[in-house]
Every structure is written in structure tokens, then in C-alpha cells.
Design a protein around this motif. Structure first.
Motif, PDB file in Angstrom:
ATOM      1  N   ASN A  12       0.839  -1.211   0.000  1.00  0.00           N
ATOM      2  CA  ASN A  12       0.000   0.000   0.000  1.00  0.00           C
ATOM      3  C   ASN A  12       0.869   1.255   0.000  1.00  0.00           C
ATOM      4  OD1 ASN A  12      -2.377  -1.589   0.215  1.00  0.00           O
ATOM      5  ND2 ASN A  12      -2.107  -1.717   2.423  1.00  0.00           N
ATOM      6  N   SER A  13       1.681   1.364  -1.043  1.00  0.00           N
ATOM      7  CA  SER A  13       2.570   2.535  -1.151  1.00  0.00           C
ATOM      8  C   SER A  13       2.551   3.118  -2.561  1.00  0.00           C
ATOM      9  CB  SER A  13       3.996   2.144  -0.773  1.00  0.00           C
ATOM     10  OG  SER A  13       4.488   1.176  -1.678  1.00  0.00           O
ATOM     11  N   THR A  72      -1.338  14.252   5.358  1.00  0.00           N
ATOM     12  CA  THR A  72      -1.006  12.970   5.994  1.00  0.00           C
ATOM     13  C   THR A  72      -2.279  12.226   6.375  1.00  0.00           C
ATOM     14  OG1 THR A  72       0.993  13.985   6.904  1.00  0.00           O
ATOM     15  CG2 THR A  72       0.317  11.879   7.829  1.00  0.00           C
ATOM     16  N   TRP A  73      -3.266  12.943   6.875  1.00  0.00           N
ATOM     17  CA  TRP A  73      -4.536  12.315   7.249  1.00  0.00           C
ATOM     18  C   TRP A  73      -5.240  11.749   6.021  1.00  0.00           C
ATOM     19  CZ3 TRP A  73      -9.585  13.972   5.966  1.00  0.00           C
ATOM     20  CH2 TRP A  73     -10.622  13.245   6.581  1.00  0.00           C
ATOM     21  N   ASP A 106      -3.570   8.619   4.811  1.00  0.00           N
ATOM     22  CA  ASP A 106      -3.829   7.566   5.792  1.00  0.00           C
ATOM     23  C   ASP A 106      -5.219   6.987   5.592  1.00  0.00           C
ATOM     24  OD1 ASP A 106      -3.323   5.903   7.972  1.00  0.00           O
ATOM     25  OD2 ASP A 106      -4.182   7.337   9.386  1.00  0.00           O
ATOM     26  N   ASP A 147       0.371   3.051   3.567  1.00  0.00           N
ATOM     27  CA  ASP A 147       1.095   2.672   4.782  1.00  0.00           C
ATOM     28  C   ASP A 147       1.953   3.837   5.274  1.00  0.00           C
ATOM     29  OD1 ASP A 147       0.083   0.099   4.827  1.00  0.00           O
ATOM     30  OD2 ASP A 147       1.672  -0.693   3.544  1.00  0.00           O
ATOM     31  N   ILE A 148       1.701   4.278   6.504  1.00  0.00           N
ATOM     32  CA  ILE A 148       2.455   5.373   7.119  1.00  0.00           C
ATOM     33  C   ILE A 148       3.070   4.838   8.410  1.00  0.00           C
ATOM     34  CG2 ILE A 148       2.332   7.682   8.114  1.00  0.00           C
ATOM     35  CD1 ILE A 148      -0.073   8.228   6.354  1.00  0.00           C
ATOM     36  N   ASN A 181       4.896   6.263  10.757  1.00  0.00           N
ATOM     37  CA  ASN A 181       4.724   7.143  11.910  1.00  0.00           C
ATOM     38  C   ASN A 181       3.969   8.397  11.465  1.00  0.00           C
ATOM     39  OD1 ASN A 181       5.285   9.280  13.947  1.00  0.00           O
ATOM     40  ND2 ASN A 181       6.546   7.690  14.885  1.00  0.00           N
ATOM     41  N   PHE A 182       2.734   8.548  11.910  1.00  0.00           N
ATOM     42  CA  PHE A 182       1.865   9.637  11.448  1.00  0.00           C
ATOM     43  C   PHE A 182       2.446  11.004  11.810  1.00  0.00           C
ATOM     44  CE2 PHE A 182      -1.556  12.675  11.734  1.00  0.00           C
ATOM     45  CZ  PHE A 182      -2.386  12.363  10.667  1.00  0.00           C
TER      46      PHE A 182
END
Length: 390
Positions: free
Chosen positions: A193-194, A256-257, A260, A265-266, A268-269
């Protein structure tokens, strides 16, 4: 209409636009790799064969690779002492792939002519997170190298067995198909998922467009504010910077949200959100600084950077022509954002004072000075008044 100069110039304008934006496609036309750094580790200890001396197939493989590598090779072989060292190099993005010859390679090679053969094995490491296109190309080349060596070893084995005049066991016969086995391991994997490993590049466009939009809105707003003194002009720029910080936080955490929620795939948010905030604020200051001196005439510059930069950011530098690599890619400020995101998403590194962060902070600091200096330039209204008095 025929007397209007813009109508007469329109074909030239259209042709110029087509030529300019057509040039942005040049890097994507038949990209050819050159000098991809690939590590080679030879840990083979050799084996003592009676009446023949020491046999070291690892050294022979190294000589074979050196002899058959053309001068204009897509691969640049880098000799490394140990597997541990090469893994550190992969984590530091020094190599796109690595070929490792283990210590018992020659011993297992010699056993192929015995009743109890053991297949020699080589290890191939693919540095996925560094660049999907380049690492895939390097991996294919390494697989091709091993296949070529396999063919030569198979021929040598058949000739050796013929000289012995012995019969083949079932195990020996099966190993003749592929005498050397290879283990392929993906290092710093991009995951499923990238966006096929292109997430760092894909995030650039919305952040860049948002930074342009935010800079233009605040620039137009600030320009409408009357300033009676230099002190007020400086205060306005200070407010503009504070507003930029708010926009950066909104853009960094908001983007970032969004990714996500989309399922990317994150690791570290917070780290990723803060890094995107830094990148937005750096770009915002840079664009605002240019606008403060050139006005809206500076916008086409950043639009061109977007169109010229987007194709290059998805490519490894080794796939670019010398012109694009040295004179376009090396000057792109957003490449540091992409490099920083790669480290965060694929290399397990948190937000730190690394090269991408340092460069983005430096761009922002210089831009802040240039933006602040624009507070002291003479305004058009004051120039007009002084000319009337003279």
C-alpha cells in the motif's frame, strides 16, 4: 480581429507553449540506466582440491564479471568486504542491489561432482525503497548475471563428469539444470500500500500546488494592506509568515490524514505530518519571497518547476541524461522532500536532522531573509510621489 496583435501572435504563443511543455516529456522517453551502483561481496574462502590446489570460484566469478562488463555498462560494480557492510550501505541508500558470494560457495561447487552434491548458493539483495524502477532494473541484471554463470558452470560440470566417465546419480542430474541457486531478498520493502513505491513522489504535487495557492492568497492579501512606514511593512511580513505557519500545519497534517484514510502505509503519522509541514513552509517561504520581488510574474516559474520536476522525481538519477541530472534535477528543491519521505516511509527512519531536513530548513531560512528584505524596497506609490515633487 486580424488587426489585433494578440491574434496575430497567437500561433507563435501556442507553439512556444507546446515546445516548453513538450520538453517536460523528454526525460521519460526511453530512459536508459547508466552506472547504477551495485555492490559485490565475495566472502568465498575457497576449497583445497587434491592435485589441483586451492579453488576459489568467488574470485573467478569476480574476474568473469569484470571481464564481461562493458565500458558503457548500466551497472557500476562496487566491491564490498562483507555482507554486514553491504547491508549498512543498502540502508544508507548507497546501492540499488547487491550480489553476495557466501563463504562455502567453492566447497559446495566442488561437491557437485561427488555422489553427495550440495548446490552452491548466492544471495541477491534488492533495495526496493531506494527507487522502484532502478532497483528492479538492477535486480534483473543480477539475475541475468547469475543465469549466465549457471550456464558456464553447467558446461564445466558436464565436461568434468564426461572425463571421469562415471554415471550420474538422480541428485546430480537434477542439479545440472541449475547448479547455482539464488536467494533474492527485498531490503527496505515498499509494501503493498505505497502506490507501487511512488507514494513520496505522488505526495509532492498536492503539497506543491497547495504551497503555491497559499503563497498567492497571502501575497494578494498583504499587497492590499496600506503601510505608512517601514515598521508597518515589517509587521505585515511577520504576520504573513505566521499565517504561513498555520497553513503549513493544516497542509502537513491534512495531507497525511488524507493518505492515511486512503490506505497508504504510514510508519509514523506524527513524523510524516511534521516533515510535510516543514516542506510546505519551506516552499511557502520560497514562493512568497519570489512574489514579494517579482509579483505575480513569478508564478509561471513555479508552474514550470512543477511540470519539469514531476517526471524527474519518479526516476533515479542514473536514468537521466547528464543535462537533466546536473542542470535540472540537482536544482529541484522538492527532491529533498521526496528523499525525506522515502527515508520515513521505506527505511524506518524517524524525523531527524538529516540531509533532506537540513536542506529544507536552509531553503526556508534564505527565503525568509529575502522575504523580510522586501519590506525595505521602495513602494511604487512613494516613487510616484517623489517623481511628482521633483
Amino acid at each position: 480581429m486580424l488587426k489585433n496583435k494578440f491574434v496575430l501572435l497567437s500561433p507563435i504563443i501556442v507553439l512556444a507553449v507546446v515546445l516548453i511543455f513538450g520538453l517536460t516529456l523528454a526525460p521519460s522517453v526511453k530512459p536508459t540506466p547508466k552506472d547504477l551502483p551495485v555492490a559485490f561481496v565475495n566472502e568465498d574462502e575457497g576449497v583445497d582440491i587434491p592435485n589441483q590446489g586451492i579453488l576459489n570460484m568467488g574470485d573467478k566469478m569476480a574476474d568473469m564479471i569484470e571481464e564481461k562488463t562493458p565500458k558503457e555498462s548500466p551497472v557500476k560494480w562496487v566491491a564490498v568486504d562483507s555482507e554486514e557492510e553491504v547491508k549498512r550501505g543498502l540502508d544508507n541508500q548507497e546501492y540499488y542491489a547487491a550480489l553476495v558470494i557466501p563463504k562455502d560457495f567453492s566447497a559446495k561447487q566442488a561437491s557437485l561432482q561427488t555422489p553427495k552434491p550440495s548446490s552452491p548458493e548466492v544471495h541477491i539483495f534488492i533495495n526496493q525503497g531506494m527507487n522502484t524502477m532502478a532497483s528492479t532494473a538492477a535486480g534483473q541484471m543480477l539475475n541475468s548475471v547469475v543465469d549466465t554463470i549457471n550456464q558456464q558452470v553447467r558446461t564445466q560440470l558436464v565436461e568434468g563428469l564426461e572425463k571421469q566417465g562415471g554415471t550420474l546419480t538422480t541428485t546430480q542430474a537434477s542439479m545440472l539444470v541449475s547448479p547455482i541457486t539464488k536467494t533474492v531478498t527485498n531490503i527496505n520493502e515498499v509494501g503493498t500500500n505505497s502506490m507501487n513505491g511512488n507514494a513520496p513522489v505522488s505526495l509532492f504535487q498536492p503539497l506543491w500546488m497547495a504551497s503555491i495557492a497559499g503563497s498567492v492568497i497571502l501575497f494578494l492579501t498583504v499587497n492590499k494592506l496600506p503601510t505608512a512606514s517601514r515598521k508597518e511593512a515589517v509587521a505585515v511580513r511577520f504576520i504573513q509568515v505566521l499565517a504561513g505557519i498555520v497553513l503549513a500545519l493544516v497542509a502537513g497534517f491534512g495531507l497525511t490524514w488524507i493518505v492515511d484514510v486512503l490506505g497508504v502505509d504510514i510508519p509514523n503519522f506524527i513524523d510524516m505530518a511534521l516533515f510535510l509541514t516543514l516542506a510546505f513552509f519551506s516552499f511557502f517561504l520560497m514562493i512568497s519571497a519570489v512574489l514579494s520581488w517579482l509579483g505575480m510574474r513569478g508564478i509561471p516559474l513555479f508552474v514550470l518547476i512543477l511540470f519539469f520536476g514531476a517526471p524527474l522525481l519518479a526516476m533515479a538519477p542514473e536514468f537521466m541524461s547528464p543535462f537533466y541530472r546536473n542542470w535540472v534535477y540537482s536544482w529541484l528543491p522538492m527532491r529533498f522532500m521526496v528523499e525525506g519521505l522515502r527515508e520515513l516511509m521505506f527505511f524506518g527512519k524517524g524525523l531527524s536532522w538529516n540531509t533532506p531536513t537540513t536542506v529544507l530548513v536552509s531553503i526556508g531560512a534564505v527565503s525568509l531573509v529575502v522575504l523580510g528584505a522586501s519590506s525595505f524596497k521602495p513602494s511604487k506609490e512613494k516613487d510616484a510621489v517623489s517623481q511628482v515633487k521633483i
